[in-house]
Design a protein around this motif. Structure first.
Motif, mmCIF file in Angstrom:
data_model
loop_
_atom_site.group_PDB
_atom_site.id
_atom_site.type_symbol
_atom_site.label_atom_id
_atom_site.label_comp_id
_atom_site.label_asym_id
_atom_site.label_seq_id
_atom_site.Cartn_x
_atom_site.Cartn_y
_atom_site.Cartn_z
ATOM 1 N N LYS A 1 0.839 -1.189 0.000
ATOM 2 C CA LYS A 1 0.000 0.000 0.000
ATOM 3 C C LYS A 1 0.874 1.238 0.000
ATOM 4 C CE LYS A 1 -0.617 0.438 5.031
ATOM 5 N NZ LYS A 1 -1.629 0.627 6.103
ATOM 6 N N LEU A 2 0.315 2.303 -0.489
ATOM 7 C CA LEU A 2 1.008 3.576 -0.600
ATOM 8 C C LEU A 2 1.365 4.127 0.777
ATOM 9 C CD1 LEU A 2 1.820 5.771 -2.709
ATOM 10 C CD2 LEU A 2 -0.438 6.773 -2.348
ATOM 11 N N ASP A 3 2.559 4.705 0.877
ATOM 12 C CA ASP A 3 2.975 5.366 2.111
ATOM 13 C C ASP A 3 1.909 6.370 2.555
ATOM 14 O OD1 ASP A 3 5.421 6.345 3.929
ATOM 15 O OD2 ASP A 3 4.459 8.110 3.050
ATOM 16 N N ASN A 4 1.573 6.354 3.849
ATOM 17 C CA ASN A 4 0.489 7.192 4.361
ATOM 18 C C ASN A 4 0.731 8.681 4.128
ATOM 19 O OD1 ASN A 4 -1.154 5.105 5.266
ATOM 20 N ND2 ASN A 4 -0.156 5.008 7.272
ATOM 21 N N GLY A 5 1.953 9.126 4.379
ATOM 22 C CA GLY A 5 2.276 10.535 4.163
ATOM 23 C C GLY A 5 2.121 10.935 2.705
ATOM 24 N N PHE B 1 4.089 2.150 -7.190
ATOM 25 C CA PHE B 1 2.974 2.940 -7.686
ATOM 26 C C PHE B 1 3.408 3.933 -8.768
ATOM 27 C CE2 PHE B 1 1.824 1.398 -3.495
ATOM 28 C CZ PHE B 1 0.573 0.852 -3.739
ATOM 29 N N CYS B 2 4.424 3.546 -9.524
ATOM 30 C CA CYS B 2 4.956 4.359 -10.625
ATOM 31 C C CYS B 2 4.495 3.775 -11.957
ATOM 32 C CB CYS B 2 6.481 4.370 -10.544
ATOM 33 S SG CYS B 2 7.302 5.142 -11.954
ATOM 34 N N PRO B 3 4.056 4.605 -12.902
ATOM 35 C CA PRO B 3 3.662 4.087 -14.212
ATOM 36 C C PRO B 3 4.802 3.405 -14.964
ATOM 37 C CG PRO B 3 2.868 6.333 -13.912
ATOM 38 C CD PRO B 3 3.794 6.045 -12.778
ATOM 39 N N LEU B 4 6.033 3.734 -14.618
ATOM 40 C CA LEU B 4 7.196 3.191 -15.321
ATOM 41 C C LEU B 4 7.728 1.908 -14.684
ATOM 42 C CD1 LEU B 4 9.090 6.587 -15.826
ATOM 43 C CD2 LEU B 4 7.350 5.541 -17.288
ATOM 44 N N ASP C 1 6.099 1.045 -1.512
ATOM 45 C CA ASP C 1 5.150 2.040 -1.009
ATOM 46 C C ASP C 1 5.361 3.418 -1.628
ATOM 47 O OD1 ASP C 1 7.583 2.553 0.182
ATOM 48 O OD2 ASP C 1 6.785 2.815 2.214
ATOM 49 N N MET C 2 6.147 3.473 -2.727
ATOM 50 C CA MET C 2 6.546 4.754 -3.296
ATOM 51 C C MET C 2 5.889 5.025 -4.644
ATOM 52 S SD MET C 2 8.637 6.557 -1.363
ATOM 53 C CE MET C 2 7.395 6.137 -0.143
ATOM 54 N N ILE C 3 5.929 6.318 -5.030
ATOM 55 C CA ILE C 3 5.461 6.771 -6.326
ATOM 56 C C ILE C 3 6.651 7.273 -7.143
ATOM 57 C CG2 ILE C 3 3.190 7.416 -5.461
ATOM 58 C CD1 ILE C 3 4.128 10.360 -5.455
ATOM 59 N N HIS C 4 6.396 7.623 -8.384
ATOM 60 C CA HIS C 4 7.412 8.209 -9.242
ATOM 61 C C HIS C 4 7.923 9.517 -8.628
ATOM 62 C CE1 HIS C 4 9.443 8.665 -13.103
ATOM 63 N NE2 HIS C 4 9.131 9.946 -13.071
ATOM 64 N N ALA C 5 9.207 9.782 -8.846
ATOM 65 C CA ALA C 5 9.842 11.057 -8.458
ATOM 66 C C ALA C 5 9.930 11.262 -6.954
ATOM 67 C CB ALA C 5 9.134 12.248 -9.107
ATOM 68 N N TYR C 6 9.963 10.181 -6.184
ATOM 69 C CA TYR C 6 9.962 10.362 -4.731
ATOM 70 C C TYR C 6 11.237 11.028 -4.220
ATOM 71 C CZ TYR C 6 12.799 6.061 -4.345
ATOM 72 O OH TYR C 6 13.786 5.112 -4.458
ATOM 73 N N LEU C 7 12.346 10.954 -4.962
ATOM 74 C CA LEU C 7 13.551 11.664 -4.511
ATOM 75 C C LEU C 7 13.331 13.176 -4.487
ATOM 76 C CD1 LEU C 7 16.631 9.862 -6.137
ATOM 77 C CD2 LEU C 7 15.836 9.736 -3.767
ATOM 78 N N ASN C 8 12.438 13.666 -5.339
ATOM 79 C CA ASN C 8 12.112 15.091 -5.337
ATOM 80 C C ASN C 8 11.105 15.446 -4.256
ATOM 81 O OD1 ASN C 8 12.693 14.147 -8.275
ATOM 82 N ND2 ASN C 8 13.134 16.336 -8.320
#
Length: 315
Positions: A3-7, A254-257, A282-289
Motif C-alpha cells: 500500500k502507498l505510504d500514508n504521508g 505505484f509508478c507508471p514506469l 510504497d513509493m510513487i514516481h519522483a519520490y527523490l524530489n
C-alpha cells in the motif's frame, strides 16, 4: 498487500484536488509551467543540501555547442571514481540548479565525483539534442577533469532518474560496442525506458499517482517532433549485448514506469550482466524530489546506490 505510504497518500490527495481545480479553471500546461512546478516542488521538499568540498560550474564545448556542467568533488585531495548524472523532468524540465541538492546527496553518499549535465530541453530542443549534449560531456570527460586539476579515477558510472534514466540507458546501449568509451556502471532511478507506453503499469498507475499517463504522452509528443520511431528510441527495445554495464535498477510500486524497469532488468540478467533491483513497494514516481515527505526511503535509496557503486565490481 502493498500500500502507498500514508504521508504520500495525504499529500497526493491534496495535490490531486488542487490539480482538478486548476484544470476546471481552464489551465493549459506549458513547458514553462512544468519547469516552474518541478523547480518549486524540489526546492520545497528537498531542503537539506549537504556541503561538498568543491563545487565547480564549467562547460564542455564541441564545435559551436556549449554544454554547461556542474561538478561536485567531495574529497579534492584524493582521486575518486566519476558519475555523470542526467536529471529527470520528462525531457522538458529540470536543470543542474533544480537538482543541486540531489547531486550533493549523491556525491556525499557515494564518495564519487558527480558531473551533472545541463542538457538542452524540449520542446525548444527536441530529440536527440539532449542526448547529443550528454555524448559531448562523456567524450570529453577525462580532459575536462584534468583541465580543472580534479583528482579522479577513470571509472565511469551513468546515473539518471526518470527521463534522465532513459538517457543513461540509451547512452549505455550506444557505447556498448565503443572500444574507446567504457561505461562501468549504470544506475537507473524509476527510468522511462519505453516511449511506446506499452507496459501494463502505465495504465494501472497512470491516474492519481503524480505521474499521469496523459502527461507522459504530452511529454513524449513534445520530445519527438519529427516522426521518429519511438520503439527504436526506447532503451527497452534496443539491441543489447553482454557489453552493457553493471546495472542497478530502482523502481517504485505505484509508478507508471515500474514494469518497463522490471522488464529491462530481466533482459540484462538473461545476458549475464550483473544486475540489482531495488524496489520500494510504497513509493510513487519522483519520490527523490519529495524527500521531506519520505526521508527514510530517500536515505535508503542513496545508501543502496552507494553500496552498489562501491562493491568489488566497481573498480
Amino acid at each position: 498487500m502493498v500500500k502507498l505510504d500514508n504521508g504520500l497518500k495525504i499529500w497526493l490527495d491534496a495535490y490531486n484536488q488542487g490539480l482538478a481545480q486548476l484544470m476546471q479553471s481552464g489551465y493549459v500546461a506549458t513547458a514553462e509551467a512544468v519547469r516552474d512546478g518541478l523547480s518549486t516542488l524540489t526546492a520545497t521538499c528537498v531542503t537539506d543540501s549537504p556541503h561538498i568540498a568543491r563545487v565547480l560550474d564549467t562547460c564542455v564545448t564541441e564545435h559551436t555547442q556549449v554544454v554547461p556542467v556542474r561538478i561536485y568533488h567531495p574529497a579534492p585531495d584524493r582521486p575518486l571514481p566519476v558519475i555523470v548524472f542526467l536529471h529527470g523532468g520528462g525531457h522538458m524540465a529540470g536543470s543542474v540548479a533544480v537538482y543541486d541538492a540531489i547531486c550533493r546527496k549523491l556525491s556525499k553518499a557515494t564518495q564519487h565525483i558527480v558531473v551533472s549535465v545541463d542538457y538542452r530541453l524540449a520542446p525548444e530542443w527536441p530529440y536527440p539534442n539532449g542526448l547529443s549534449d550528454a555524448r559531448i560531456v562523456i567524450g570529453q570527460l577525462w580532459p575536462l577533469l584534468e583541465q580543472h586539476q580534479l583528482a579522479y579515477l577513470p571509472t565511469l558510472s551513468l546515473v539518471g532518474d526518470s527521463g534522465g534514466g532513459a538517457m543513461a540507458a540509451t547512452l549505455s546501449a550506444d557505447y556498448q560496442d565503443y572500444p574507446n568509451v567504457s561505461i562501468d556502471n549504470q544506475v537507473l532511478i524509476y527510468p522511462s525506458l519505453d516511449y511506446t507506453m506499452s507496459q501494463p503499469s502505465v495504465t494501472a498507475n497512470g491516474k492519481g499517482l503524480f505521474l499521469q499517463q496523459d502527461k507522459m504522452q504530452w511529454y513524449f509528443d513534445h520530445y519527438f517532433q519529427h516522426g521518429e520511431d519511438r520503439q527504436a528510441a526506447s532503451p527497452l527495445f534496443m539491441a543489447k549485448s553482454a557489453q552493457l554495464p553493471r546495472t542497478l535498477m530502482i523502481t517504485a510500486e505505484f509508478c507508471p514506469l515500474r514494469d518497463e524497469g522490471v522488464a529491462y532488468v530481466q533482459q540484462l540478467s538473461a545476458l549475464g550482466i550483473p544486475t540489482e533491483h531495488f524496489h520500494l513497494d510504497d513509493m510513487i514516481h519522483a519520490y527523490l524530489n519529495l524527500e521531506s515527505l519520505v526521508p527514510i526511503q530517500c536515505r535508503a535509496t542513496y545508501q543502496k546506490i552507494a553500496d552498489f557503486l562501491t562493491t568489488s565490481g566497481d573498480n
